[in-house]
Enzyme design. Structure first.
Site, PDB file in Angstrom:
ATOM      1  N   GLU A 273       0.871  -1.179   0.000  1.00  0.00           N
ATOM      2  CA  GLU A 273       0.000   0.000   0.000  1.00  0.00           C
ATOM      3  C   GLU A 273       0.903   1.222   0.000  1.00  0.00           C
ATOM      4  OE1 GLU A 273      -2.905  -0.359  -0.651  1.00  0.00           O
ATOM      5  OE2 GLU A 273      -3.342  -2.405  -0.021  1.00  0.00           O
TER       6      GLU A 273
ATOM      7  N   CYS B  59      -2.441   8.702   3.169  1.00  0.00           N
ATOM      8  CA  CYS B  59      -2.198   8.207   1.804  1.00  0.00           C
ATOM      9  C   CYS B  59      -3.294   8.738   0.895  1.00  0.00           C
ATOM     10  CB  CYS B  59      -2.260   6.700   1.755  1.00  0.00           C
ATOM     11  SG  CYS B  59      -1.198   5.904   2.905  1.00  0.00           S
TER      12      CYS B  59
HETATM   13  C1  UN1 Z   1      -3.642   5.739   5.194  1.00  0.00           C
HETATM   14  O1  UN1 Z   1      -3.477   6.939   5.043  1.00  0.00           O
HETATM   15  O2  UN1 Z   1      -2.678   4.941   5.071  1.00  0.00           O
HETATM   16  O3  UN1 Z   1      -9.397   6.578   4.142  1.00  0.00           O
HETATM   17  C2  UN1 Z   1      -4.922   5.135   5.604  1.00  0.00           C
HETATM   18  C3  UN1 Z   1      -8.742   7.113   5.022  1.00  0.00           C
HETATM   19  C4  UN1 Z   1      -8.501   6.336   6.302  1.00  0.00           C
HETATM   20  C5  UN1 Z   1      -7.310   5.434   6.169  1.00  0.00           C
HETATM   21  C6  UN1 Z   1      -6.089   6.069   5.572  1.00  0.00           C
HETATM   22  N1  UN1 Z   1      -9.667   5.571   6.629  1.00  0.00           N
HETATM   23  O4  UN1 Z   1      -8.291   8.243   4.907  1.00  0.00           O
END
Ligand code: UN1
Length: 518
Positions: free
Chosen positions: A251, A285
């Site tokens: 990821e 992310c």
């Molecule tokens: C991440 O940033 O690795 O959708 C996860 C989202 C959160 C998870 C992010 N539920 O922003």
């Protein structure tokens, strides 16, 4: 001085080498914990412990394994406030978001607890009589996992809850920015009833401990790797796994687009963009990278966005009022400042008056907190970004967004798709055809219609395409394919050898049914 370096087969392992501190980024003087980076022999010990624990754990009935995860959910719920406070103290996200981070782990447990009573295989008809075919999900083996500091509770739970449920044993290298939160996660998991050796932790930096752990794939000690982090490191891990014929769960980064169409509900789009851009100080992310505005709404949208940005409350993340707190650590702040210095070009227009580090000499109107010592950054908006600019294609992981302008939907979709990444994406529109085309033509793994790029729920597939990953998905039923392998079983009860494809009783058609003319 000696500090905790690993947790192997239920034992604390301490070391005096390669010590590192976890500092509260809101002030940089509150030491949250001191740890020691585990070296390769220690990582090897952790993998061996996990290998030794594998036969008994994988043979434990899945509903019994699930009962441990039910206990884990209960324990996290009971300790939710304390765990969230620790997350806020150690990595700086506002307390409201830290509670959400913890809640996402609880949701993940709830989903997989009942999966322990499914984990279905199939019964499949055979082409032979007196023969039965079945499929079973079998655990993969030892799962080694490296996680990031931005979601120190939710993301580890996305990996370990299904991995353990499926019967795998684990070695975890948590982020060096959040060791204390990781220790708390471990303690709750152990108190839930995980047997010794099933779940092991090696603390440390990516360069020392992460690299040592992943190199053990070459020694045959690891059967599956999970990694959340940068595309660059993901690629290195992919190469090591690839030469061992393994497929890791990767990821990686994102450069997530948010399109505002000419017919969008602008109020909703403004809230969605603001949250996607600056929530968690842009360190998700799924955070917004490229804000792609239709030319007819651009000036109104920007004007109102800047008004909202000027009212943002930045500061001490313990306060309920705060929109965003400090960056995860000094390292993240330095990279953010460097990104502004190196990626903003002459033709760009900085719409935000102050950029880079907030300090007591140069602060933000509504700021409340330790500006002098904390890792705080101004929100930054860069306008006039073009498709060939480096900033358009570079993940910046901080409170920095680009603005692009489009006139046709084709152009908007091109801008949204062409960064090389493909994690999350969003469009604001009230036109059904526009929404339909966007969701069909976008190359990202996740798409929001009239919602922010962030905020995926814990039971939908999470993951990306292109530079955002290798096609693996986390969460929901989909992640079970990462943590199990299909076994096909055929059982012949005829008492003799029956040859498939050759001794089948297939019935041939009688071709000549209709009379032909002479
Ligand atoms: C991440 O940033 O690795 O959708 C996860 C989202 C959160 C998870 C992010 N539920 O922003």
């Amino acid at each position: 001085m000696k500090a905790l370096s690993a947790l192997i087969a239920g034992q604390d392992v301490v070391s005096q080498d390669n010590l590192f501190q976890s500092l509260n980024p809101a002030n940089n003087n509150d030491v949250v914990g001191t740890y020691a980076s585990a070296d390769k022999p220690l990582c090897r010990d952790a993998c061996v412990a996990a290998r030794e624990a594998f036969p008994a754990w994988s043979a434990t009935p899945a509903p019994v394994r699930a009962s441990v995860l039910q206990n884990f959910a209960h324990l996290i719920e009971r300790n939710k406030a304390a765990l969230a406070q620790l997350v806020t103290r150690e990595m700086g996200k506002p307390i409201r978001e830290a509670l959400g981070d913890v809640q996402e782990a609880i949701d993940t447990c709830h989903f997989f607890v009942s999966e322990g009573r499914r984990l279905y295989g199939q019964t499949v008809p055979s082409e032979m009589p007196l023969k039965e075919l079945f499929t079973y999900r079998r655990p993969v083996g030892v799962f080694a996992c490296i996680t990031a500091g931005n979601f120190p509770v939710a993301v580890p739970s996305w990996y370990f809850v299904p991995a353990l449920l499926c019967g795998n044993t684990c070695v975890w290298k948590p982020s060096e920015d959040t060791p204390e939160t990781s220790l708390a996660f471990y303690k709750l998991l152990m108190a839930a009833g995980i047997p010794k050796g099933v779940f092991n932790v090696v603390f440390g930096s990516g360069q020392i401990t992460g690299a040592a752990l992943v190199s053990l794939v070459d020694e045959g000690l690891i059967d599956k790797v999970g990694f959340t982090g940068s595309t660059e490191v993901g690629r290195q891990i992919g190469e090591i796994c690839g030469r061992n014929l393994q497929s890791p769960c990767l990821e990686l980064g994102g450069k997530n687009p948010l399109v505002v169409a000419e017919d969008a509900n602008l109020e909703a789009a403004l809230s969605g963009a603001l949250w996607a851009a600056f929530g968690t100080a842009g360190q998700r992310c799924t955070s917004l990278g490229n804000l792609i505005l239709h030319e007819s709404v651009k000036s109104t949208f920007i004007k109102r966005l800047l008004e909202k940005v000027s009212e943002l409350k930045i500061g001490d993340p313990r306060s309920q009022e705060i929109f965003y707190g400090p960056m995860i650590s000094q390292k993240f702040l330095n990279t953010h400042i460097q990104n502004i210095e190196t990626l903003v070009e002459k033709h760009h227009i900085l719409l935000t008056p102050k950029n880079g580090r907030i300090s007591s000499a140069n602060d933000w109107g509504t700021f409340s907190g330790d500006a002098q010592n904390g890792c705080y950054a101004f929100p930054t908006i860069v306008d006039n970004v073009q498709k060939n600019d480096r900033i358009y294609k570079t993940e910046t992981f901080g409170p920095l967004i680009n603005v692009m302008t489009y006139s046709t939907l084709d152009e908007a979709i091109l801008f949204a798709n062409d960064t090389g990444y493909g994690l999350s994406s969003a469009i604001y529109t009230t036109n059904i055809e526009t929404a339909y085309r966007f969701k069909t033509e976008i190359k990202a793994g996740m798409t929001s219609i009239n919602n922010s790029t962030t905020g995926a729920e814990a039971h939908l597939p999470f993951g990306g395409n292109g530079k955002s990953g290798n096609g693996s998905r986390q969460s929901g039923v989909w992640v079970i394919d990462q943590f199990t392998r299909w076994q096909a079983v055929n059982w012949d009860v005829s008492g003799k050898l029956q040859l498939a494809q050759m001794e089948t009783g297939y019935i041939s058609p009688t071709d000549l049914i209709l009379p032909t003319q002479k």
